[in-house]
Design an enzyme around this catalytic site. Structure first.
Site, short mmCIF file in Angstrom:
data_model
loop_
_atom_site.label_atom_id
_atom_site.label_comp_id
_atom_site.label_asym_id
_atom_site.label_seq_id
_atom_site.Cartn_x
_atom_site.Cartn_y
_atom_site.Cartn_z
N LYS A 1 0.83 -1.21 0.00
CA LYS A 1 0.00 0.00 0.00
C LYS A 1 0.86 1.26 0.00
CE LYS A 1 -2.36 -1.07 3.81
NZ LYS A 1 -1.81 -2.39 4.19
N ARG B 1 -10.00 0.46 8.65
CA ARG B 1 -9.62 -0.90 8.98
C ARG B 1 -10.72 -1.65 9.71
NH1 ARG B 1 -3.67 0.14 8.89
NH2 ARG B 1 -2.56 -1.82 9.11
N ARG C 1 11.08 -6.47 4.63
CA ARG C 1 10.89 -5.06 4.96
C ARG C 1 11.50 -4.74 6.33
NH1 ARG C 1 4.90 -2.52 4.85
NH2 ARG C 1 4.77 -3.11 7.03
N ARG D 1 -1.02 -9.32 13.38
CA ARG D 1 -1.52 -8.29 12.45
C ARG D 1 -2.31 -8.95 11.33
NH1 ARG D 1 3.95 -5.66 11.03
NH2 ARG D 1 2.81 -4.31 9.59
P1 AMP Z 1 0.40 0.22 8.95
O1 AMP Z 1 1.55 1.15 8.78
O2 AMP Z 1 -0.78 0.58 8.11
O3 AMP Z 1 0.82 -1.22 8.77
O4 AMP Z 1 -0.11 0.36 10.47
C1 AMP Z 1 0.72 0.00 11.55
C2 AMP Z 1 -0.11 -0.17 12.81
O5 AMP Z 1 -0.76 1.06 13.13
C3 AMP Z 1 -1.23 -1.18 12.69
O6 AMP Z 1 -0.78 -2.51 12.94
C4 AMP Z 1 -2.19 -0.70 13.78
O7 AMP Z 1 -1.73 -1.04 15.06
C5 AMP Z 1 -2.06 0.82 13.66
N1 AMP Z 1 -3.05 1.36 12.70
C6 AMP Z 1 -2.81 1.92 11.47
N2 AMP Z 1 -3.95 2.27 10.88
C7 AMP Z 1 -4.95 1.96 11.73
C8 AMP Z 1 -6.37 2.05 11.69
N3 AMP Z 1 -7.00 2.55 10.61
N4 AMP Z 1 -7.08 1.61 12.76
C9 AMP Z 1 -6.46 1.11 13.84
N5 AMP Z 1 -5.14 0.96 13.96
C10 AMP Z 1 -4.38 1.38 12.91
#
Ligand code: AMP
Length: 190
Positions: free
Chosen positions: A14, A89, A128, A146
């Site tokens: 993404k 999410r 990564r 996750r």
């Molecule tokens: P990402 O960089 O999108 O992989 O997000 C890293 C972490 O941030 C996720 O594993 C969640 O703990 C938190 N996070 C990011 N976006 C959201 C969201 N929309 N709702 C809840 N937690 C989020």
């Protein structure tokens, strides 16, 4: 406005693809994960709270995430559109986003969902971790959590957009350029 939800499990690409899309379409990139990480780095109150969830591979509570996203959207005046990366999410976040955008006179144009199978996600996240410096990429238990949370709480958000006729599935396997090309094609068809 062109408002895109770029969707997919952790490691689907993404962030990488968002960079390409903002360049071509002049959109504002809003990644909730990036915003949380910036707050963690700055040791803000929000950052400390988010860290306690992120380190375990859990979702930050909806109310906190929705309020943060709303204030980020409002920072931009007259944008061409947004790419929402890592948001929504949960179905709760998706309906909050819909009502919020309706209030501001716009709506989601499309959800583009990058589809990548679980074994490939684990390989990508491991790679990564060597460069991202992200604690949540380095720990296999956190990665597994996750992916579990994605399947249980996030994947159903596809149905939310499917019901609105806004869901487009994109094959997320291939070279970065190939996947970008598929995304461009899907957007140019809108
Ligand atoms: P990402 O960089 O999108 O992989 O997000 C890293 C972490 O941030 C996720 O594993 C969640 O703990 C938190 N996070 C990011 N976006 C959201 C969201 N929309 N709702 C809840 N937690 C989020």
């Amino acid at each position: 406005m062109l408002n895109i939800v770029l969707f997919g499990p952790p490691g689907a690409g993404k962030g990488t693809q968002s960079e390409r899309l903002i360049e071509k379409y002049g959109l504002v990139h809003l990644s909730t994960g990036d915003i949380f990480r910036a707050n963690m780095k700055g040791e803000t109150e929000l950052g400390l709270l988010a860290k306690s969830y992120i380190d375990k591979g859990q979702l930050v509570p909806d109310e906190v995430t929705i309020n943060m996203l709303r204030s980020e959207v409002l920072k931009h005046h007259d944008p061409k559109g947004f790419i929402f990366d890592g948001f929504p999410r949960t179905n709760n976040q998706a309906s909050a986003l819909d009502s919020f955008l309706t209030e501001t006179g716009t709506e989601i144009s499309v959800m583009l969902a990058l589809e990548v199978e679980e074994s490939e996600l684990k390989v990508r996240l491991k790679k990564r971790a060597e460069v991202s410096g992200r604690a949540d990429d380095a720990n296999p238990e956190v990665i597994a959590n996750r992916i579990h949370v994605y399947n249980a709480e996030t994947a159903p958000v596809k149905d939310f957009y499917q019901e609105q006729g806004k869901f487009v599935s994109i094959d997320g396997i291939g070279s970065i350029d190939e996947i970008t090309h598929r995304l461009f094609e899907a957007i140019d068809k809108l």
